[in-house]
Design a protein around this motif. Structure first.
Motif, PDB file in Angstrom:
ATOM      1  N   GLU A   1      -6.503  50.796   7.076  1.00 31.38           N
ATOM      2  CA  GLU A   1      -5.410  49.787   6.478  1.00 31.38           C
ATOM      3  C   GLU A   1      -4.616  51.699   6.409  1.00 31.38           C
ATOM      4  OE1 GLU A   1      -3.337  47.204   3.236  1.00 31.38           O
ATOM      5  OE2 GLU A   1      -5.465  47.609   3.105  1.00 31.38           O
TER       6      GLU A   1
ATOM      7  N   TRP B   1      -1.181  52.500   8.620  1.00 29.77           N
ATOM      8  CA  TRP B   1       0.292  52.104   7.826  1.00 29.77           C
ATOM      9  C   TRP B   1       0.946  53.910   8.541  1.00 29.77           C
ATOM     10  CZ3 TRP B   1       3.431  48.260   6.863  1.00 29.77           C
ATOM     11  CH2 TRP B   1       2.646  47.818   6.720  1.00 29.77           C
TER      12      TRP B   1
ATOM     13  N   ASP C   1      -4.236  42.112   8.619  1.00 32.82           N
ATOM     14  CA  ASP C   1      -3.878  41.772   7.446  1.00 32.82           C
ATOM     15  C   ASP C   1      -3.054  43.079   7.376  1.00 32.82           C
ATOM     16  OD1 ASP C   1      -5.895  41.064   6.648  1.00 32.82           O
ATOM     17  OD2 ASP C   1      -7.738  42.131   5.887  1.00 32.82           O
ATOM     18  N   ALA C   2      -2.349  44.020   8.083  1.00 38.96           N
ATOM     19  CA  ALA C   2      -1.140  44.636   7.932  1.00 38.96           C
ATOM     20  C   ALA C   2      -0.059  44.051   8.773  1.00 38.96           C
ATOM     21  CB  ALA C   2      -1.414  46.210   8.699  1.00 38.96           C
TER      22      ALA C   2
ATOM     23  N   THR D   1      -0.084  40.869   8.106  1.00 37.98           N
ATOM     24  CA  THR D   1       0.469  39.768   7.383  1.00 37.98           C
ATOM     25  C   THR D   1       1.592  40.940   6.432  1.00 37.98           C
ATOM     26  OG1 THR D   1      -1.752  38.458   8.354  1.00 37.98           O
ATOM     27  CG2 THR D   1      -0.125  37.946   5.931  1.00 37.98           C
ATOM     28  N   GLU D   2       0.655  41.607   5.698  1.00 38.79           N
ATOM     29  CA  GLU D   2       1.652  42.200   4.558  1.00 38.79           C
ATOM     30  C   GLU D   2       2.636  42.722   5.456  1.00 38.79           C
ATOM     31  OE1 GLU D   2       1.227  46.550   2.080  1.00 38.79           O
ATOM     32  OE2 GLU D   2      -0.698  45.247   3.889  1.00 38.79           O
TER      33      GLU D   2
ATOM     34  N   ALA E   1       5.353  39.596   5.171  1.00 34.66           N
ATOM     35  CA  ALA E   1       5.914  38.973   3.694  1.00 34.66           C
ATOM     36  C   ALA E   1       6.693  40.114   3.298  1.00 34.66           C
ATOM     37  CB  ALA E   1       4.280  39.069   2.983  1.00 34.66           C
ATOM     38  N   VAL E   2       6.659  41.150   4.082  1.00 33.63           N
ATOM     39  CA  VAL E   2       7.941  42.098   2.829  1.00 33.63           C
ATOM     40  C   VAL E   2       9.272  41.585   3.816  1.00 33.63           C
ATOM     41  CG1 VAL E   2       9.042  44.946   3.162  1.00 33.63           C
ATOM     42  CG2 VAL E   2       6.340  44.400   3.094  1.00 33.63           C
TER      43      VAL E   2
ATOM     44  N   ARG F   1      10.583  38.354   2.322  1.00 34.07           N
ATOM     45  CA  ARG F   1      10.839  39.037   0.654  1.00 34.07           C
ATOM     46  C   ARG F   1      12.310  39.246   1.370  1.00 34.07           C
ATOM     47  NH1 ARG F   1       6.705  41.385  -0.852  1.00 34.07           N
ATOM     48  NH2 ARG F   1       7.887  43.991  -0.578  1.00 34.07           N
TER      49      ARG F   1
END
Length: 195
Positions: free
Chosen positions: A80, A84, A169-170, A172-173, A176-177, A180
């Motif tokens: 992960e 990034w 997962d990355a 999805t994250e 989400a950012v 937001r």
């Protein structure tokens, strides 16, 4: 050609469910690099850690840059964290390599059509035979469906599953950012519109 370069051609050539964002593509390209480095024996994956195993060069400039960027001290880097760190701006690097002297990302995200080439045909062939790494990464970007399970070694299947899960997962994250930020921007705009 490498899996990241082939993935870039797939993004250009195959219709996605939604437009592919630059950040999403960069994360998927970092995952593709990791799979190629593992396939070349430059790294191994222990649980979720990337363990450098050799210093030999792959012959590809961007993959060799990726290999040089590996964390070589324990406890090593997680998949992960690699996505990034290495993924930061990676779409721009690959499009620049694809179109030297071209306008890079602007053309890519306007669905530009680079000239037909042996590399592009090779990417299309990998896509046509549903090569698991390529189709799995593309599916994470909303392009096509994941390929059927191959009869490859379990270790390779585990490696692919680990990287695809980390990319998913990355992504999805990252979404989400983005959501937001949109909510915060909308709330800020509403404050200024209030009487």
């Amino acid at each position: 050609m490498t899996t990241p370069q082939d993935l870039l051609f797939v993004v250009l050539d195959v219709r996605a469910d939604r437009p592919v964002e630059r950040g999403d593509l960069s994360l998927a390209l970092a995952g593709a690099e990791l799979l190629d480095l593992a396939g070349a024996g430059v790294v191994s994956l222990r649980e979720d850690r990337i363990v450098p195993t050799s210093g030999h060069l792959t012959g590809d400039r961007l993959l060799d840059e990726a290999a040089a960027a590996l964390v070589r001290e324990e406890p090593y880097e997680s998949v992960e964290d690699w996505l990034w760190r290495r993924g930061n701006g990676l779409a721009a690097a690959y499009t620049a390599a694809l179109e030297p002297g071209g306008s890079g990302l602007r053309q890519l995200f306007r669905r530009a059509e680079p000239a037909d080439s042996a590399e592009r045909r090779r990417a299309a062939e990998r896509w046509a035979v549903r090569e698991p790494a390529l189709t799995g990464l593309a599916a994470e970007l909303g392009i096509g469906e994941p390929g059927a399970k191959s009869a490859e070694e379990d270790a390779e299947d585990d490696r692919l599953a680990l990287v695809l899960a980390a990319v998913g997962d990355a992504l999805t994250e990252l979404e989400a950012v983005r959501q937001r930020r949109r909510i915060e921007e909308d709330a800020f705009d509403n404050v200024w519109r209030a009487p």
